[in-house]
Write an enzyme that holds these catalytic residues in place. Structure first.
Site, mmCIF file in Angstrom:
data_model
loop_
_atom_site.group_PDB
_atom_site.id
_atom_site.type_symbol
_atom_site.label_atom_id
_atom_site.label_comp_id
_atom_site.label_asym_id
_atom_site.label_seq_id
_atom_site.Cartn_x
_atom_site.Cartn_y
_atom_site.Cartn_z
ATOM 1 N N TYR A 157 -28.311 78.933 15.435
ATOM 2 C CA TYR A 157 -28.123 79.713 16.657
ATOM 3 C C TYR A 157 -28.340 81.213 16.436
ATOM 4 C CZ TYR A 157 -26.171 75.449 18.724
ATOM 5 O OH TYR A 157 -26.005 74.180 19.208
ATOM 6 N N TYR A 180 -26.057 74.092 26.533
ATOM 7 C CA TYR A 180 -24.667 74.565 26.491
ATOM 8 C C TYR A 180 -24.537 75.740 25.532
ATOM 9 C CZ TYR A 180 -22.755 73.106 21.910
ATOM 10 O OH TYR A 180 -22.448 73.014 20.575
ATOM 11 N N ARG A 181 -25.594 75.994 24.743
ATOM 12 C CA ARG A 181 -25.525 77.008 23.691
ATOM 13 C C ARG A 181 -26.943 77.143 23.167
ATOM 14 N NH1 ARG A 181 -21.902 75.440 18.434
ATOM 15 N NH2 ARG A 181 -21.614 77.494 17.535
ATOM 16 N N HIS A 229 -33.510 75.497 10.408
ATOM 17 C CA HIS A 229 -33.493 74.696 11.639
ATOM 18 C C HIS A 229 -33.012 75.490 12.831
ATOM 19 C CE1 HIS A 229 -29.155 73.880 12.308
ATOM 20 N NE2 HIS A 229 -29.078 74.161 11.039
ATOM 21 N N ASP A 232 -19.580 69.616 11.824
ATOM 22 C CA ASP A 232 -20.228 68.843 10.760
ATOM 23 C C ASP A 232 -20.171 69.556 9.414
ATOM 24 O OD1 ASP A 232 -21.418 66.488 12.237
ATOM 25 O OD2 ASP A 232 -22.118 68.167 13.433
#
Ligand code: ADP
Length: 609
Positions: free
Chosen positions: A148, A538-539, A457, A208
């Site tokens: 993010y 959502y993000r 990623h 996670d």
């Protein structure tokens, strides 16, 4: 290839607040060595651009004098100029200067300096300093924020406020109220170890990976996998430094306790009196959170993780429709994950090309369905298309009854198979899943980063209804988009009773400018196509925030007008995290900072002069 030699020792919790837990020493070393063996980039490279990326509109002289002022305000040793070569590191040793998983040039989103406040008063001093000098600041707690944007400020040359380094106290663990109060730098790893050390029968809820900030993840509305998996829903009370330096407490904390103590119900009741303002400090740039309360889960008598496999890709719709009533009736104990079998290959930690039948190492193609099938057939779960990972909680008798109901439902899918952890070898992912679903943070999810060289990623995280036909529509759009751009699709669906967090991971080589450009195009197209169907993220990664925010445009953008009104009122000088979640203060708005759906060329991410 990677440099096996000259590695610095991995930091562990006993040495460093951000370190890995000692119990994961073997896993941490293995994860690092594997990631580094797949690295073709040097650990760092000399800076190409100016030695210091100055904040926009600030001259070198003005910056130098502002930094002197900052050093005077909170101590010279707590201010660091970002003029060194940038090091991407790896998860446990993550940088606070830029995004380790850069999708623009490594230097594209770099800070000018990093400041380390040691107290709430220091944070207030930093905020007041930013207002005096008109310099944008960007708060991070741990700065990992993988997929993010990491620690990167949205405005290059912003000053990163690294809260975690000196503010990482576990201020309270209340065994009776089953709650805690933490500062920004407390990781899941540390909170977990502390609760174990105190022998309390309490669970934390972890994502996670366990190296993130408990506080930072909650305000970014992250999720975990015990019954307390909605982190923001389980926070209780915040302390916030506003952009003008004023201090605010939310919830019951707005009422002082007797004799200058904290309010005794601060961690007991979230909303208190009047408008519930906590929400506006999540996924926003309206304040810097310096303390947060979190509810902890009383350890249940027992828990049981398991998985089901389903043979056909086309079983997808039926699986989603079977999960819905199980989730709505709360028979499912947590938010389960539905994954595609290709993730069984990725979690082995092997490179993508090792699964290719033609031996071709060209990085730009997906595995074929046949290649996935052949490889999956040799793995413990065998050939299948979908894998459902769930966990049940309670006493043994209720777990048995819940499992009967879950089995009866999934038995309706022809060819489905059921596995318990003891049916699978110790290295199988289900064992790690079981730990996470019991609130024990691990490092296992780093393994799939090895799919590509220099693995990085991006998350694509839309929300879809828990309805087979809708889930299929979004899934098909995402499948087609990945095929167009040659990326393997790793769908991890976190399925609740009414909505699905459809999380996909775009794994790319951060040393390959072409792969990055394809990843950007893929993201942009998926955001637009999903929005056209009414499905929103959502993000998102901070470089896609403008586009995503732009899709929430009902009534000619009423929501963004509201956010901008709040932003301008709280932060008239526009110093706090401009652009985060697409919210730009007046000073920056409409001046070329926003990145829209057509901005696929990420070479320039500020105003095009
Ligand atoms: P992680 O917990 O994964 O290491 P970060 O610390 O980077 O994540 O936090 C995620 C994002 O949340 C950051 O990019 C930042 O914008 C925001 N954030 C983190 N901590 C705070 C805080 N204490 N106050 C305000 N915003 C924060």
């Amino acid at each position: 290839m990677g440099d096996g030699k000259n590695l610095t020792p991995i930091p562990y919790l006993k040495d460093k607040y951000s370190g890995a837990p000692e119990r994961l020493r073997r896993e941490a070393e293995a994860a690092r060595d594997r990631l580094f063996s797949n690295r073709t980039l040097p650990p760092s490279q000399p800076r190409k651009g100016d030695p210091i990326r100055l904040p926009p509109g600030v001259s070198a002289e003005a910056f130098e004098s502002a930094i002197q002022d900052l050093r005077g305000a909170i101590g010279a040793e707590n201010v660091q100029i970002t003029d060194q070569a940038l090091v991407d590191g790896w998860y446990v040793e993550s940088p606070n200067t830029h995004d380790a998983f850069h999708i623009v040039d490594q230097e594209g989103l770099v800070s000018s300096a990093v400041v380390y406040p040691g107290s709430t008063a220091d944070v207030q001093a930093v905020v007041r300093w930013a207002n005096r000098h008109g310099i944008p600041i960007y708060p991070i707690s741990l700065g990992r924020n993988v997929g993010y944007g990491g620690a990167a400020p949205r405005v290059p040359g912003g000053v990163v406020v690294d809260l975690g380094r000196r503010m990482h106290g576990i201020l309270d663990i209340d065994g009776e109220n089953a709650s805690c109060v933490v500062e920004p730098g407390v990781t899941y790893f540390r909170l977990y170890e502390e609760i174990q050390a105190r022998g309390l029968p309490l669970w934390i809820d972890t994502p996670d990976l366990g190296g993130g900030s408990v506080l930072g993840n909650a305000i970014d509305r992250g999720v975990g996998y015990t019954p307390y998996g909605d982190h923001f829903a389980n926070h209780c009370g915040m302390e916030i430094v506003l952009p003008n330096g004023e201090l605010l407490r939310t919830g019951m904390g707005a009422m002082p306790g007797p004799n200058g103590t904290d309010n005794p119900t601060w961690q007991s009741f979230q909303h208190a009196f009047g408008p519930a303002v906590d929400g506006i400090f999540s996924q926003s740039n309206f304040g810097i959170v310096t303390k947060m309360g979190m509810h902890l889960m009383p350890a249940p008598e027992a828990h049981q993780s398991y998985c089901f496999t389903f043979p056909r890709d086309d079983d997808f719709e039926q699986i989603v429709d079977l999960i819905r009533p199980l989730a709505q009736r709360r028979i499912l104990g947590n938010i389960p994950q539905l994954r595609h079998v290709i993730e069984e290959l990725a979690i082995t930690g092997k490179r993508q090309h090792t699964f290719r039948l033609d031996g071709d190492t060209n990085a730009n193609r997906q595995l074929t369905r046949e290649e996935v099938h052949v490889a999956a057939a040799g793995l413990p779960l065998g050939e299948c298309a979908w894998v459902f990972y769930g966990t049940q909680y309670g006493d043994r008798a209720s777990i048995a009854a819940q499992l009967d109901a879950v089995k009866a439902a999934f038995a309706q899918v022809a060819g489905s198979r059921f596995f318990l952890p003891e049916d699978l070898p110790p290295s199988h992912y289900l064992h790690d899943r079981a730990r996470v679903c019991a609130g024990t943070p691990v490092l296992r999810e780093l393994d799939w980063l090895n799919w590509a060289a220099n693995g990085a990623h991006l998350f694509f995280s839309p929300i879809a209804p828990t309805r087979g036909r809708d889930a299929r529509r979004i899934h098909e759009a995402i499948v087609a988009a990945h095929a167009r751009h040659g990326f393997d699709l790793f769908p991890t669906l976190c399925v609740a009773g009414r909505e699905i967090h459809y999380i996909t991971n775009i794994v790319y080589d951060r040393g390959d400018a072409g792969a990055k450009a394809r990843a950007v195009r893929l993201m942009r197209e998926m955001i637009a196509e999903c929005a056209a169907m009414g499905f929103g993220e959502y993000r998102t990664h901070l470089l896609f925030a403008d586009q995503v925010a732009g899709t929430y445009n009902w009534n000619h953008g009423a929501l963004m007008r509201f956010n901008e009104t709040v932003k301008d009122a709280l932060d008239p000088n526009g110093i706090l995290a401009p652009g985060r979640n697409g919210i730009w203060p007046r000073k920056y708005r409409g001046k070329g900072w926003e990145l829209g759906a057509d901005d696929v060329d990420m070479k320039v991410i500020g105003p095009k002069l």
